[in-house]
Structure formats: structure tokens, C-alpha cells
Design a protein around this motif. Structure first.
Motif, mmCIF file in Angstrom:
data_model
loop_
_atom_site.group_PDB
_atom_site.id
_atom_site.type_symbol
_atom_site.label_atom_id
_atom_site.label_comp_id
_atom_site.label_asym_id
_atom_site.label_seq_id
_atom_site.Cartn_x
_atom_site.Cartn_y
_atom_site.Cartn_z
ATOM 1 N N LYS A 130 0.097 -30.347 -22.949
ATOM 2 C CA LYS A 130 0.952 -30.815 -24.048
ATOM 3 C C LYS A 130 2.382 -30.312 -23.888
ATOM 4 O O LYS A 130 3.347 -31.035 -24.189
ATOM 5 N N TYR A 131 2.538 -29.078 -23.412
ATOM 6 C CA TYR A 131 3.878 -28.508 -23.257
ATOM 7 C C TYR A 131 4.505 -28.826 -21.905
ATOM 8 O O TYR A 131 5.576 -28.305 -21.594
ATOM 9 N N GLY A 132 3.845 -29.666 -21.117
ATOM 10 C CA GLY A 132 4.467 -30.153 -19.900
ATOM 11 C C GLY A 132 3.957 -29.569 -18.603
ATOM 12 O O GLY A 132 4.508 -29.867 -17.532
ATOM 13 N N VAL A 133 2.919 -28.748 -18.645
ATOM 14 C CA VAL A 133 2.364 -28.188 -17.414
ATOM 15 C C VAL A 133 1.685 -29.299 -16.615
ATOM 16 O O VAL A 133 0.892 -30.070 -17.160
ATOM 17 N N THR A 134 1.989 -29.383 -15.333
ATOM 18 C CA THR A 134 1.311 -30.311 -14.425
ATOM 19 C C THR A 134 0.055 -29.631 -13.897
ATOM 20 O O THR A 134 0.117 -28.505 -13.386
ATOM 21 N N VAL A 135 -1.075 -30.287 -14.029
ATOM 22 C CA VAL A 135 -2.361 -29.686 -13.672
ATOM 23 C C VAL A 135 -2.959 -30.413 -12.477
ATOM 24 O O VAL A 135 -3.023 -31.651 -12.461
ATOM 25 N N ARG A 136 -3.413 -29.654 -11.504
ATOM 26 C CA ARG A 136 -4.129 -30.192 -10.355
ATOM 27 C C ARG A 136 -5.462 -29.450 -10.241
ATOM 28 O O ARG A 136 -5.526 -28.321 -9.768
ATOM 29 N N GLU A 137 -6.518 -30.107 -10.703
ATOM 30 C CA GLU A 137 -7.851 -29.525 -10.582
ATOM 31 C C GLU A 137 -8.472 -29.924 -9.246
ATOM 32 O O GLU A 137 -7.971 -30.785 -8.534
ATOM 33 N N GLN A 138 -9.573 -29.260 -8.914
ATOM 34 C CA GLN A 138 -10.277 -29.492 -7.646
ATOM 35 C C GLN A 138 -9.301 -29.423 -6.469
ATOM 36 O O GLN A 138 -9.343 -30.239 -5.549
ATOM 37 N N THR A 139 -8.419 -28.450 -6.543
ATOM 38 C CA THR A 139 -7.407 -28.226 -5.510
ATOM 39 C C THR A 139 -7.524 -26.781 -5.037
ATOM 40 O O THR A 139 -6.994 -25.860 -5.669
ATOM 41 N N LYS A 140 -8.226 -26.592 -3.943
ATOM 42 C CA LYS A 140 -8.449 -25.255 -3.417
ATOM 43 C C LYS A 140 -7.244 -24.814 -2.594
ATOM 44 O O LYS A 140 -6.808 -25.517 -1.683
ATOM 45 N N ILE A 141 -6.714 -23.630 -2.922
ATOM 46 C CA ILE A 141 -5.559 -23.093 -2.206
ATOM 47 C C ILE A 141 -6.076 -22.175 -1.090
ATOM 48 O O ILE A 141 -6.874 -21.256 -1.331
ATOM 49 N N VAL A 142 -5.593 -22.417 0.121
ATOM 50 C CA VAL A 142 -6.084 -21.670 1.278
ATOM 51 C C VAL A 142 -5.034 -20.737 1.872
ATOM 52 O O VAL A 142 -5.364 -19.871 2.687
ATOM 53 N N ASP A 143 -3.775 -20.906 1.470
ATOM 54 C CA ASP A 143 -2.736 -20.047 2.052
ATOM 55 C C ASP A 143 -1.469 -20.145 1.211
ATOM 56 O O ASP A 143 -1.287 -21.083 0.429
ATOM 57 N N VAL A 144 -0.611 -19.160 1.349
ATOM 58 C CA VAL A 144 0.731 -19.186 0.762
ATOM 59 C C VAL A 144 1.710 -18.633 1.793
ATOM 60 O O VAL A 144 1.375 -17.730 2.569
#
Length: 566
Positions: A130-144
Motif C-alpha cells: 500500500k505504501y509503495g513497496v515493490t514485492v518479488r516473491e519466490q525470488t531466491k537471492i544467491v549473491d550480493v
């Protein structure tokens, strides 16, 4: 900026930042709705929910701060919490009704919650969106990858995401902890426990399974709160969601927590282990004689882990990504709120200034590590004390005193901030938070330290439990910082109660007899709260009346039906 993890820590932080103009990307390997534990709230946590909601202008966060607000605005499938209950058990014996403790939530406070996390987490995710956060579910992060200008967050599939800063609120399998090899091996934490847990149907109210004795009836029914069955080497929780007249759930959260040095994992299923274990304790087993799981059991290895560093250039570990001790005392969500409160405004300033120097976030690391160590001492001491009831009696009472002080401090800080909206009034709260938000009066910290050091000596075999318990209780009875009317330094009293008269006597004690630091804290905490208690901005008084009336025999019948339907 990017946040990893869409549990309550990630979604509340994301909503707070987005509400204040930050572009936030929330990434999660899983998908809502989903099962989660961390279901029992405590008054300090609820005041921090109010403070975070007010400070960052996200009023929906306040909906989680008491039972009626959550029922009316979030979900009907949560339970009510009117007490912390502790029952001490000995293997093979009936529970001794004199070896019990109950810490009722004072009636001047609104009732606490048993969160049905599937619903509360989904609700806060919707608030973040509602406040504008973009959500990406089922998105596994493997590195930064971190460079001078920002962070590349790399998913298992698809293109990298570019962010100015990344907060990892994901949990034990933190991508940042793996990337930078942040876990302490072995952990510095001295506590050891493992867990098995699920949701069940058919769990009986404990008070319905034991003989009724007039002199052993606690102030509120055991089933109206979070029930802890404690025994040598562990404890079992029962967190019911069906324990109020308007309940829309038939479930109860159940978890068994054991010291693996005493109880290694057996060669059987978690369900079989649970049944075999509770059969050793007659009254514990009786409560679960009709219970059946509604989902697969989860069984863990050792729960404790810690990180040697939680803040770096353009990144931060927070919540359970930084470390974890044990669900005893329900401090996990509280610690997350403490960190959100401290991290949020620092991130807003850093983004505004385009300056992410690590020193700006040094306090956040101090806070995270301090909270972890405080909780480790508290829980490790409690597990050790369970080998002897008198030891546990002292630990329980010291926990109750510290908890009361933290509640008063959070009330005082929130009330001052709501009146002024001046962040300077929160300086005292930040100063105390790493040590559990306990009063700065040194004798309180000295007593806590004596308790923890004594439990270490008992654990190592260098101190006699009965003698240690007697010495600590004598010290506690002589302490000048314990409000006398609640009985926390009287071993004959097993539960605390409040009344208008006791509150008035406590205010008099705070003004005329208590040490100044403790007296000011107690007086201001109580009076500030009493002034806010009837505020429509803080509490839904009509909802409180409605839920109370639903428990009445005649008029309550249609209300119960109405509440259950939502």
C-alpha cells in the motif's frame, strides 16, 4: 533500497521506509500466506509497535499492538494473551500446584496477542505494498556484490537488482551472512536448545485437565495466555488461538524445546518423540491426550547462532538474520522492533545525505549484539535454573522485575514522543535498549549479573542449587528497587495481581520510597500510560467492551457468533 525477507521485520521496515519516500524492493524466496512461529506478544513489544507506527507514520503497525485492534483490523484467527503462565514439572510425578507462576497482563493494559502469523504476515505485506513497496516473491537471492556506488542483489534466476543499500531480514540462511562469512563458529552463545513444533487441534485448556483447588486458582485461566511447561532441560509452549469467545480458529501452536546435551535427537519421527516425551509428565501429557497435528512437525538442530559483524558498507543484517537464541520469553519480535526503530531513521538520513558510512550505523550493530547477549544470558540462566524449583523461582522473579521496567520505559518514551514528536526524547530508550531496556539504576544490573553468574556456577557444578537460590532470594528481598505491592520479592506469592489500590500504593512508593531513577521511571511510566489509556487514537474501547461482553452468558451468545464470522 532492497530488503531480503518478507516476514514481519522486513515488511514493517519496508512500509516505514516507503511511507517516508524511499523506493523499496522487498525480495523473498518463499510466498505468502505461509506458516511461521513467533506468535506470542509481550507488553514491551506492543509499546514498540505503537512507537514505530507513530514515528514512521504507519498507523497500521499499531493494529498489531493489542488484541482488540488486531481482531478488528487484521484477523479473527488470532488468540488472546492475558498472562504468562509457568508450570514446573518433575518426571513421573503430577504437577505440584504450588510450583507455579503466573504473570497476568495488568487490566489497565490492553490484552496481548497470540498472532496467527499466516494472517498477520500477509496483512503487513499488504500494508507494505500500500505504501509503495515493490514485492518479488519466490525470488531466491544467491549473491550480493557491493561497490562504492551501491549493491547488486543477484537472484537465482533473472537479472540482478541494483540498490543503494541492502537490509537482510531473511533468517538463518542469510545471503549476506554467507557472502561475507559472518557466522561465528562456534557461536559465542552459551545457551543450547533444539525444537520441534507444529499447530494442533484438540489441545485442552490446562485448567480443565487438573483438579480445581480454591487456593491454587490463578488470577486468569492458564489457557488465556501463553502457557510454558518447564522441566529440567527444557520447556513446552502452548499458544492457543481458540481461547476467547469470538475465536475463529480451532488451532493451538505447540512446541517442545530441549537441551540437546541432555536430550539428543532420537531415532524416531518428531511426532513420536513428542508423544514419548510428554508421556513422562502426567499432567503435561493429559493436556495433549486428544491433540492432533494439522501440519507436519518441524524438528530442528541446535537453534543458537550469532554473527561476528552485523553492519557493513551499504548492508545490514537484522532480526533473525543476525542471530537467534530461543523462543522463551517471546523476545524475537520485540528485538526486531527495537532494531527497526533504530535502523529506520538512520537509513532515511543516510539516503537523504547519500552517505552510507559504516559509522552511521555503528549503534545498530551495538544494539543487535547487545540484545542477543542479553537474551542469551536470560534464557541460559532459566534453563539451568530448571534443575531446582527454588532457583527457577528466583530467575522468574528477576525476569518479572526487568520486564516491568522495560515496559515502563517503553511507555514513557512513547508517550513523550507522541506528545512532542521530538526524536531527542528517545535518546534514553536507545541508551538502555542494548541491555534489555532495564533501568539505569546500577543495583538492578548488579542483581541481574549476580543471577546470571550464579547460574553459570551451578551449571559448572561449582555451586549448590539450594544454597544459591536461598542467597539470591535473600539479596532480592533486600533490594530497594522492587515495588513491594506486587510480591515479586516475596517467595510465598506465586502470581502478581494489580488493582486500583495497588497502583495508587505503587505511585506513592515511587514518589517517596524508591531510588530516584526507579521511582521516576515507575511514576512516569504509570501516569503517562493512564493519561493515554482512554485515547481513541491508541485503543478501540468499543471493541474491548464488545469482546468482554461476548464472554457473558446470555447477551454474549449473539456477539460470539458475530465475532467469529468477522
Amino acid at each position: 533500497m532492497a530488503i531480503l525477507g518478507s516476514g514481519l521485520a522486513g515488511t514493517i521496515l519496508g512500509a516505514c521506509l516507503a511511507r517516508n519516500g524511499v523506493r523499496v524492493l522487498l525480495l523473498d524466496a518463499g510466498k505468502h500466506p505461509r506458516f511461521a512461529i513467533g506468535e506470542s506478544t509481550i507488553p514491551h513489544m506492543s509499546m514498540m509497535l505503537k512507537l514505530v507506527g507513530e514515528r514512521y507514520q504507519v498507523p497500521e503497525v499499531k493494529y498489531l499492538s493489542n488484541f482488540e485492534l488486531a481482531q478488528e483490523n487484521v484477523t479473527r484467527r488470532g488468540g488472546i494473551k492475558r498472562n504468562f503462565g509457568y508450570l514446573y514439572h518433575r518426571e513421573g510425578l503430577r504437577q505440584n500446584s504450588r510450583e507455579t507462576h503466573q504473570f497476568p497482563i495488568p487490566k489497565i493494559l490492553a490484552a496481548e496477542n497470540h498472532f496467527f502469523r499466516e494472517d498477520t504476515d500477509s496483512f503487513m505485506l499488504s500494508v507494505a505494498k500500500k505504501y509503495g513497496v515493490t514485492v518479488r516473491e519466490q525470488t531466491k537471492i544467491v549473491d550480493v556484490h557491493v561497490d562504492e556506488q551501491g549493491v547488486d542483489v543477484i537472484p537465482e534466476a533473472g537479472d540482478p537488482y541494483r540498490a543503494r543499500y541492502v537490509v537482510d531480514a531473511s533468517g538463518f540462511r542469510s545471503p549476506l551472512a554467507q557472502k561475507f562469512d559472518l557466522r561465528q563458529r562456534p557461536t559465542r552463545l552459551r545457551h543450547h536448545s533444539r525444537s520441534l513444533f507444529t499447530h494442533m487441534e484438540g489441545v485442552l485448556p490446562y485448567e480443565a485437565t487438573v483438579p480445581k483447588r480454591r487456593h491454587d486458582t490463578p488470577p486468569t485461566p492458564w489457557s488465556q495466555g501463553t502457557l510454558h511447561h518447564v522441566f529440567h532441560g527444557g520447556w513446552l509452549w502452548a499458544i492457543p488461538f481458540d481461547n476467547h469467545p469470538g475465536a475463529a480458529s480451532t488451532l493451538c501452536s505447540v512446541g517442545l524445546n530441549l537441551d540437546p546435551r541432555l536430550y539428543p535427537v532420537p531415532d524416531c519421527s518428531p511426532e513420536e518423540e513428542f508423544r514419548q516425551f510428554i508421556a513422562k509428565y502426567p499432567d503435561m501429557g493429559n493436556q495433549f491426550r486428544n491433540a492432533r497435528p494439522v501440519r507436519d512437525w518441524v524438528r530442528t538442530g541446535r537453534l543458537q547462532y550469532s554473527s561476528k559483524q552485523t553492519v557493513g558498507y551499504r548492508w545490514c543484517l537484522t532480526s533473525h538474520a543476525a542471530g537467534f537464541v530461543d523462543p522463551l520469553y517471546s523476545r524475537g519480535l520485540l528485538n526486531s522492533l527495537e532494531i527497526i526503530n533504530a535502523l529506520g531513521w538512520r537509513l532515511l538520513d543516510a539516503i537523504r545525505d547519500d552517505d552510507f558510512d559504516v559509522e552511521r550505523f555503528a549503534y545498530v550493530q551495538q544494539l543487535e549484539q547487545g540484545l542477543l547477549d542479553f537474551n542469551d544470558d536470560l534464557v541460559a540462566s532459566s534453563y539451568t535454573s530448571w534443575e531446582h524449583f527454588d532457583l527457577w523461582d528466583v530467575c522468574y522473579r528477576m525476569w518479572g522485575i526487568a520486564q516491568g521496567m522495560s515496559v515502563f520505559e517503553s511507555i514513557r518514551s512513547y508517550a513523550e514522543y507522541r506528545d512532542t514528536h521530538d526524536p531527542a526524547v528517545l535518546t534514553r530508550l536507545e541508551r538502555q535498549a542494548p541491555e534489555g531496556t532495564v533501568s539505569e539504576y546500577r543495583p538492578v544490573h548488579d542483581m541481574l549479573r549476580r543471577v546470571h553468574e550464579s547460574m553459570r556456577e551451578v551449571r559448572a557444578g561449582g555451586a549448590d542449587p539450594a544454597t544459591t537460590a536461598a542467597e539470591l532470594m535473600a539479596d532480592l528481598r533486600e533490594a530497594d528497587f522492587v515495588p513491594p505491592v506486587f510480591g515479586l520479592n516475596d517467595p510465598e506469592l506465586r502470581w502478581t495481581t494489580t488493582s486500583p489500590l495497588k497502583i495508587m500504593r505503587t505511585l506513592w512508593w515511587a514518589k517517596h520510597e524508591a531510588p530516584k531513577e526507579v521511582g521516576d521511571l515507575t511514576y512516569e511510566g504509570l501516569t503517562f500510560f493512564l493519561r493515554k489509556r482512554l485515547s481513541r487514537r491508541e485503543y478501540d474501547l468499543m471493541a474491548e467492551l464488545k469482546h468482554t461482553a461476548a464472554g457473558w452468558p446470555v447477551i454474549g451468545r449473539p456477539l460470539r457468533s458475530l465475532l467469529a464470522k468477522g
